[in-house]
Write a protein that holds these residues in place. Sequence first.
Motif, PDB file in Angstrom:
ATOM      1  N   UNK A 170      22.990 133.713  84.292  1.00  0.00           N
ATOM      2  CA  UNK A 170      23.914 132.841  85.039  1.00  0.00           C
ATOM      3  C   UNK A 170      24.516 131.782  84.124  1.00  0.00           C
ATOM      4  N   UNK A 171      23.694 131.213  83.254  1.00  0.00           N
ATOM      5  CA  UNK A 171      24.176 130.182  82.325  1.00  0.00           C
ATOM      6  C   UNK A 171      25.202 130.762  81.353  1.00  0.00           C
ATOM      7  N   UNK A 172      24.914 131.930  80.789  1.00  0.00           N
ATOM      8  CA  UNK A 172      25.853 132.548  79.853  1.00  0.00           C
ATOM      9  C   UNK A 172      27.175 132.883  80.522  1.00  0.00           C
ATOM     10  N   UNK A 173      27.113 133.420  81.735  1.00  0.00           N
ATOM     11  CA  UNK A 173      28.348 133.728  82.467  1.00  0.00           C
ATOM     12  C   UNK A 173      29.130 132.457  82.791  1.00  0.00           C
ATOM     13  N   UNK A 174      28.407 131.390  83.126  1.00  0.00           N
ATOM     14  CA  UNK A 174      29.067 130.118  83.387  1.00  0.00           C
ATOM     15  C   UNK A 174      29.750 129.569  82.146  1.00  0.00           C
ATOM     16  N   UNK A 175      29.109 129.749  80.992  1.00  0.00           N
ATOM     17  CA  UNK A 175      29.716 129.291  79.742  1.00  0.00           C
ATOM     18  C   UNK A 175      30.988 130.066  79.423  1.00  0.00           C
ATOM     19  N   UNK A 176      31.008 131.350  79.750  1.00  0.00           N
ATOM     20  CA  UNK A 176      32.219 132.135  79.549  1.00  0.00           C
ATOM     21  C   UNK A 176      33.375 131.516  80.333  1.00  0.00           C
ATOM     22  N   UNK A 177      33.078 131.091  81.532  1.00  0.00           N
ATOM     23  CA  UNK A 177      34.096 130.450  82.360  1.00  0.00           C
ATOM     24  C   UNK A 177      34.550 129.123  81.746  1.00  0.00           C
ATOM     25  N   UNK A 178      33.587 128.324  81.299  1.00  0.00           N
ATOM     26  CA  UNK A 178      33.915 127.026  80.703  1.00  0.00           C
ATOM     27  C   UNK A 178      34.780 127.190  79.458  1.00  0.00           C
ATOM     28  N   UNK A 179      34.426 128.158  78.600  1.00  0.00           N
ATOM     29  CA  UNK A 179      35.160 128.362  77.352  1.00  0.00           C
ATOM     30  C   UNK A 179      36.327 129.334  77.498  1.00  0.00           C
ATOM     31  N   UNK A 180      36.568 129.781  78.732  1.00  0.00           N
ATOM     32  CA  UNK A 180      37.698 130.660  79.048  1.00  0.00           C
ATOM     33  C   UNK A 180      37.729 131.894  78.130  1.00  0.00           C
ATOM     34  N   UNK A 181      36.624 132.622  78.128  1.00  0.00           N
ATOM     35  CA  UNK A 181      36.521 133.830  77.317  1.00  0.00           C
ATOM     36  C   UNK A 181      35.809 134.926  78.091  1.00  0.00           C
ATOM     37  N   UNK A 182      36.122 136.158  77.732  1.00  0.00           N
ATOM     38  CA  UNK A 182      35.391 137.308  78.258  1.00  0.00           C
ATOM     39  C   UNK A 182      34.428 137.834  77.207  1.00  0.00           C
ATOM     40  N   UNK A 183      34.454 137.243  76.017  1.00  0.00           N
ATOM     41  CA  UNK A 183      33.604 137.673  74.902  1.00  0.00           C
ATOM     42  C   UNK A 183      32.172 137.175  75.103  1.00  0.00           C
ATOM     43  N   UNK A 184      31.267 137.643  74.247  1.00  0.00           N
ATOM     44  CA  UNK A 184      29.873 137.210  74.300  1.00  0.00           C
ATOM     45  C   UNK A 184      29.765 135.731  73.955  1.00  0.00           C
ATOM     46  N   UNK A 185      28.867 135.040  74.621  1.00  0.00           N
ATOM     47  CA  UNK A 185      28.565 133.644  74.323  1.00  0.00           C
ATOM     48  C   UNK A 185      27.117 133.601  73.861  1.00  0.00           C
ATOM     49  N   UNK A 186      26.876 132.870  72.791  1.00  0.00           N
ATOM     50  CA  UNK A 186      25.525 132.746  72.255  1.00  0.00           C
ATOM     51  C   UNK A 186      25.057 131.310  72.392  1.00  0.00           C
ATOM     52  N   UNK A 187      23.818 131.136  72.776  1.00  0.00           N
ATOM     53  CA  UNK A 187      23.227 129.806  72.874  1.00  0.00           C
ATOM     54  C   UNK A 187      22.304 129.630  71.680  1.00  0.00           C
ATOM     55  N   UNK A 188      22.479 128.524  70.988  1.00  0.00           N
ATOM     56  CA  UNK A 188      21.628 128.211  69.838  1.00  0.00           C
ATOM     57  C   UNK A 188      20.659 127.123  70.271  1.00  0.00           C
ATOM     58  N   UNK A 189      19.425 127.494  70.621  1.00  0.00           N
ATOM     59  CA  UNK A 189      18.492 126.497  71.141  1.00  0.00           C
ATOM     60  C   UNK A 189      17.912 125.636  70.019  1.00  0.00           C
ATOM     61  N   UNK A 190      18.422 124.432  69.917  1.00  0.00           N
ATOM     62  CA  UNK A 190      17.948 123.522  68.875  1.00  0.00           C
ATOM     63  C   UNK A 190      18.332 122.099  69.250  1.00  0.00           C
ATOM     64  N   UNK A 191      17.755 121.172  68.531  1.00  0.00           N
ATOM     65  CA  UNK A 191      18.123 119.772  68.683  1.00  0.00           C
ATOM     66  C   UNK A 191      19.428 119.525  67.921  1.00  0.00           C
ATOM     67  N   UNK A 192      19.878 118.286  67.927  1.00  0.00           N
ATOM     68  CA  UNK A 192      21.055 117.927  67.135  1.00  0.00           C
ATOM     69  C   UNK A 192      20.845 118.232  65.659  1.00  0.00           C
TER      70      UNK A 192
END
Length: 124
Positions: free
Chosen positions: A43-65
């Motif tokens: 759900x989060x990845x699909x939501x990010x696609x909407x936010x970034x206006x893309x149909x491509x894959x979105x990757x989450x990089x789990x890290x601190x700043x």
Amino acid sequence: MRKAGRHFLQIPGPSALSDRILSAISQQTINHRGADFSEVGQRALNGLKSIFKTDEHVFIYPASGTGAWEAALVNTLSSGERVLMFETGHFATKRKKLAQKLGRRPEFISGDWRRGAAPDKIEA
């Protein structure tokens, strides 16, 4: 005796948190290898696609700043290359040391971090 007020999230904070967020934080964590997490993650990845206006894959990089800085430094610059850095807060000097440790050559512009980066100093 001093009574403490409402707790603030302090990364980099302080940041006020709404009751809705505080309630969500207080919930039991879910197994990050289980079906529930898979559903939430998708759900989060699909939501990010909407936010970034893309149909491509979105990757989450789990890290601190710090992890984001390290990824940016090693994936965009080679050892020995210069990186312009502006002091914008408490962690700026730590990022400078990280850049040096990774073999980059930081050009560090000191400033008043409460006012943000100064375009005229960056241009110079």
